[in-house]
Design a protein around this motif. Sequence first.
Motif, PDB file in Angstrom:
ATOM      1  N   LYS A  53      -6.231  88.518  92.240  1.00 51.38           N
ATOM      2  CA  LYS A  53      -6.831  89.718  91.235  1.00 51.38           C
ATOM      3  C   LYS A  53      -8.662  88.707  91.334  1.00 51.38           C
ATOM      4  O   LYS A  53      -9.136  89.589  91.091  1.00 51.38           O
ATOM      5  CB  LYS A  53      -6.121  90.126  90.406  1.00 51.38           C
ATOM      6  CG  LYS A  53      -5.356  90.816  90.953  1.00 51.38           C
ATOM      7  CD  LYS A  53      -6.229  91.929  91.728  1.00 51.38           C
ATOM      8  CE  LYS A  53      -4.855  93.051  92.173  1.00 51.38           C
ATOM      9  NZ  LYS A  53      -5.434  94.216  93.301  1.00 51.38           N
ATOM     10  N   ILE A 100     -16.107  89.390  94.947  1.00 53.23           N
ATOM     11  CA  ILE A 100     -17.149  90.588  95.626  1.00 53.23           C
ATOM     12  C   ILE A 100     -18.505  90.544  94.477  1.00 53.23           C
ATOM     13  O   ILE A 100     -20.181  90.684  95.479  1.00 53.23           O
ATOM     14  CB  ILE A 100     -16.262  92.213  94.586  1.00 53.23           C
ATOM     15  CG1 ILE A 100     -15.342  92.973  95.365  1.00 53.23           C
ATOM     16  CG2 ILE A 100     -16.864  92.973  94.109  1.00 53.23           C
ATOM     17  CD1 ILE A 100     -13.936  93.370  95.280  1.00 53.23           C
ATOM     18  N   MET A 152      -7.700  99.058  90.945  1.00 52.38           N
ATOM     19  CA  MET A 152      -8.353  97.990  90.951  1.00 52.38           C
ATOM     20  C   MET A 152      -7.750  96.798  90.462  1.00 52.38           C
ATOM     21  O   MET A 152      -7.470  95.910  91.367  1.00 52.38           O
ATOM     22  CB  MET A 152      -9.671  97.993  90.414  1.00 52.38           C
ATOM     23  CG  MET A 152     -11.313  98.657  90.808  1.00 52.38           C
ATOM     24  SD  MET A 152     -13.073  98.005  90.233  1.00 52.38           S
ATOM     25  CE  MET A 152     -12.947  99.408  89.327  1.00 52.38           C
ATOM     26  N   GLY A 210      -4.715  98.477  89.220  1.00 49.86           N
ATOM     27  CA  GLY A 210      -4.142  97.875  90.554  1.00 49.86           C
ATOM     28  C   GLY A 210      -2.583  97.470  90.634  1.00 49.86           C
ATOM     29  O   GLY A 210      -2.078  97.898  90.044  1.00 49.86           O
ATOM     30  N   SER A 211      -3.012  96.912  91.903  1.00 49.55           N
ATOM     31  CA  SER A 211      -0.917  96.958  91.521  1.00 49.55           C
ATOM     32  C   SER A 211      -0.453  95.461  91.127  1.00 49.55           C
ATOM     33  O   SER A 211      -1.001  95.097  90.164  1.00 49.55           O
ATOM     34  CB  SER A 211      -1.326  95.668  92.929  1.00 49.55           C
ATOM     35  OG  SER A 211       0.590  95.636  93.480  1.00 49.55           O
ATOM     36  N   HIS A 216       0.572 101.502  98.347  1.00 44.92           N
ATOM     37  CA  HIS A 216      -0.904 101.676  98.351  1.00 44.92           C
ATOM     38  C   HIS A 216      -0.030 100.875 100.007  1.00 44.92           C
ATOM     39  O   HIS A 216       0.817  99.943 100.188  1.00 44.92           O
ATOM     40  CB  HIS A 216      -1.774 100.697  98.148  1.00 44.92           C
ATOM     41  CG  HIS A 216      -1.738  99.434  97.427  1.00 44.92           C
ATOM     42  ND1 HIS A 216      -1.704  98.778  96.532  1.00 44.92           N
ATOM     43  CD2 HIS A 216      -1.527  98.209  98.377  1.00 44.92           C
ATOM     44  CE1 HIS A 216      -1.157  97.222  96.618  1.00 44.92           C
ATOM     45  NE2 HIS A 216      -1.286  97.174  96.851  1.00 44.92           N
ATOM     46  N   VAL A 227      -6.768 101.666 100.802  1.00 45.02           N
ATOM     47  CA  VAL A 227      -7.660 100.722 100.457  1.00 45.02           C
ATOM     48  C   VAL A 227      -8.674 100.058 100.832  1.00 45.02           C
ATOM     49  O   VAL A 227      -9.910  99.843 100.845  1.00 45.02           O
ATOM     50  CB  VAL A 227      -7.016  99.118 100.399  1.00 45.02           C
ATOM     51  CG1 VAL A 227      -5.636  99.779  99.615  1.00 45.02           C
ATOM     52  CG2 VAL A 227      -6.564  98.060 101.019  1.00 45.02           C
ATOM     53  N   THR A 284     -15.956  99.521 100.429  1.00 49.60           N
ATOM     54  CA  THR A 284     -15.147  97.568  99.846  1.00 49.60           C
ATOM     55  C   THR A 284     -14.168  97.709 101.195  1.00 49.60           C
ATOM     56  O   THR A 284     -13.354  98.622 101.509  1.00 49.60           O
ATOM     57  CB  THR A 284     -14.703  98.278  98.828  1.00 49.60           C
ATOM     58  OG1 THR A 284     -15.447  98.479  97.366  1.00 49.60           O
ATOM     59  CG2 THR A 284     -13.760  96.703  98.508  1.00 49.60           C
ATOM     60  N   SER A 344     -11.302 108.583  98.392  1.00 46.53           N
ATOM     61  CA  SER A 344     -11.778 107.665  98.294  1.00 46.53           C
ATOM     62  C   SER A 344     -12.115 106.664  99.625  1.00 46.53           C
ATOM     63  O   SER A 344     -12.115 107.145 100.405  1.00 46.53           O
ATOM     64  CB  SER A 344     -10.962 106.871  97.277  1.00 46.53           C
ATOM     65  OG  SER A 344     -10.595 106.156  98.066  1.00 46.53           O
ATOM     66  N   GLY A 345     -13.304 105.648  99.476  1.00 48.43           N
ATOM     67  CA  GLY A 345     -13.142 104.796  99.960  1.00 48.43           C
ATOM     68  C   GLY A 345     -15.522 105.008 100.560  1.00 48.43           C
ATOM     69  O   GLY A 345     -15.022 105.795 100.800  1.00 48.43           O
ATOM     70  N   GLY A 346     -15.890 104.141  99.329  1.00 49.17           N
ATOM     71  CA  GLY A 346     -17.965 104.523 100.079  1.00 49.17           C
ATOM     72  C   GLY A 346     -18.001 105.682  99.699  1.00 49.17           C
ATOM     73  O   GLY A 346     -19.032 106.265  99.944  1.00 49.17           O
ATOM     74  N   MET A 360     -13.997 106.149  93.047  1.00 46.38           N
ATOM     75  CA  MET A 360     -14.717 105.562  93.291  1.00 46.38           C
ATOM     76  C   MET A 360     -13.996 103.931  92.447  1.00 46.38           C
ATOM     77  O   MET A 360     -13.203 104.313  91.251  1.00 46.38           O
ATOM     78  CB  MET A 360     -15.480 105.294  92.617  1.00 46.38           C
ATOM     79  CG  MET A 360     -16.815 106.475  93.715  1.00 46.38           C
ATOM     80  SD  MET A 360     -18.623 106.702  92.765  1.00 46.38           S
ATOM     81  CE  MET A 360     -18.863 108.125  93.200  1.00 46.38           C
ATOM     82  N   ALA A 410     -15.828 100.304  93.063  1.00 49.03           N
ATOM     83  CA  ALA A 410     -16.486  99.121  93.535  1.00 49.03           C
ATOM     84  C   ALA A 410     -17.673  99.292  92.711  1.00 49.03           C
ATOM     85  O   ALA A 410     -18.025  98.375  91.611  1.00 49.03           O
ATOM     86  CB  ALA A 410     -16.892  98.454  94.835  1.00 49.03           C
ATOM     87  N   PRO A 411     -18.126 100.383  92.461  1.00 51.39           N
ATOM     88  CA  PRO A 411     -19.217 100.898  91.781  1.00 51.39           C
ATOM     89  C   PRO A 411     -19.281 100.639  90.290  1.00 51.39           C
ATOM     90  O   PRO A 411     -19.509 100.542  89.579  1.00 51.39           O
ATOM     91  CB  PRO A 411     -19.764 102.163  92.053  1.00 51.39           C
ATOM     92  CG  PRO A 411     -19.206 102.476  93.522  1.00 51.39           C
ATOM     93  CD  PRO A 411     -18.077 101.822  93.430  1.00 51.39           C
ATOM     94  N   LEU A 455     -16.714  98.423  88.832  1.00 49.29           N
ATOM     95  CA  LEU A 455     -16.352  97.034  88.659  1.00 49.29           C
ATOM     96  C   LEU A 455     -17.144  96.157  87.836  1.00 49.29           C
ATOM     97  O   LEU A 455     -16.831  95.880  86.920  1.00 49.29           O
ATOM     98  CB  LEU A 455     -16.413  96.254  89.779  1.00 49.29           C
ATOM     99  CG  LEU A 455     -15.530  94.717  89.812  1.00 49.29           C
ATOM    100  CD1 LEU A 455     -14.306  94.839  88.478  1.00 49.29           C
ATOM    101  CD2 LEU A 455     -14.859  94.017  90.551  1.00 49.29           C
TER     102      LEU A 455
END
Length: 342
Positions: free
Chosen positions: A9, A16, A67, A96-97, A155, A194, A222, A268-270, A290, A292-293, A295
């Motif tokens: 993780k 990233i 995440m 996250g997982s 996921h 994912v 991502t 989700s995704g982008g 969302m 990545a934005p 994180l």
Amino acid sequence: MSDLTNDRKLEHIRAIEKDPLTDRSGHYFDRIQLMHRGLPELALADVDSSCEFLGRQLSFPMLISSMTGGDHQLIKSVNRNLAQAAQICGVAMAVGSQRVMFSTPEAKESFELRELAPDVPLIGNLGAVQLNYGIGIEQAQAAIDCLGADALYLHLNPLQEAVQPEGDTDFSNLAQKIAELVAGLNVPVLLKEVGSGLSPSDIETGLQAGVRIFDVAGTGGTSWSRIEHHRRKDESDLGIKFQDWGIPTPTALKLANPYLGSATIVASGGLRDGIDMVKSVILGASLCGMAAPLLKPAMESVEAVVTEIEKIKTEFRTAMFLLGARDIAALFNNRAHILEER
Ligand SMILES: Cc1cc2nc3c(=O)[nH]c(=O)nc-3n(C[C@H](O)[C@H](O)[C@H](O)COP(=O)(O)O)c2cc1C
């Protein structure tokens, strides 16, 4: 084994940070132009962006996508910051997982977030493929209980596993195991990709297994293929070859549209701003995620996350105003708001 899952993780976060191109910036939503209203017959202050998800009230249809989690100070503080911000802003949050809980028990603490976010939807997370590698109903229920979750994401990440040096790539006979989980757990199971998108066949298989909520998690943001490329020690360029593989998120939403009678769809995704979110709702999404934005703000503070979410909310409400959409019902699955698609 335990250290590998736990350390992975942090390695993802570092990859990233070091490589901005792990966010593929597909901007696929920019191909959709919306029908501006010069006479919206509406006061901006009267726009009502609130909605409901998993029986809880949201101030607008936003999800902090899955995440992280694990036994590291940084990761624990990322999850705490996200959970507190979700509660303050009235948005949903997925973790996250949670597989790491079973190999590193100290990681459980990173998922004990309900006290910080008592009123918003919290969604647990496990990899569906892990159902072929020793995870079963007992662990899934433990993951739900630890978070106080309203639902559990499973996921689907075949590309990530295929590129990962130590990947779990046996995705055979999962539908039956997913069906058993759906029948045996005390909260709904959601299926998500994912970042490569769910196809109509995926949704049909999920529906047959009893799943009712699907997060298309398409391409454009991502790229797990590119992230895993950085973790490989060999010369393989597999992760670069497949970095843009998959179904762009707006296309995935359109492909999911015929299932709206029996399925709830999450986008989700982008997605990168409130305008992408509005377009997603117009294409039939009930919730917009969302990852990545959020994180970087989450690595800073609760306030940084709140500032980012409030900015996105202002964009979302402004777009609703300019479309003359008073509430989410006026937006949801309403193609009349689309001017043209390039
Ligand atoms: C740092 C990071 C960690 C992630 N970890 C997980 C995970 O453990 N489980 C999961 O289902 N998705 C995970 N994702 C994927 C996101 O939930 C989301 O589906 C995907 O990143 C697309 O969203 P984005 O383009 O806004 O980042 C992760 C994403 C990021 C950025």
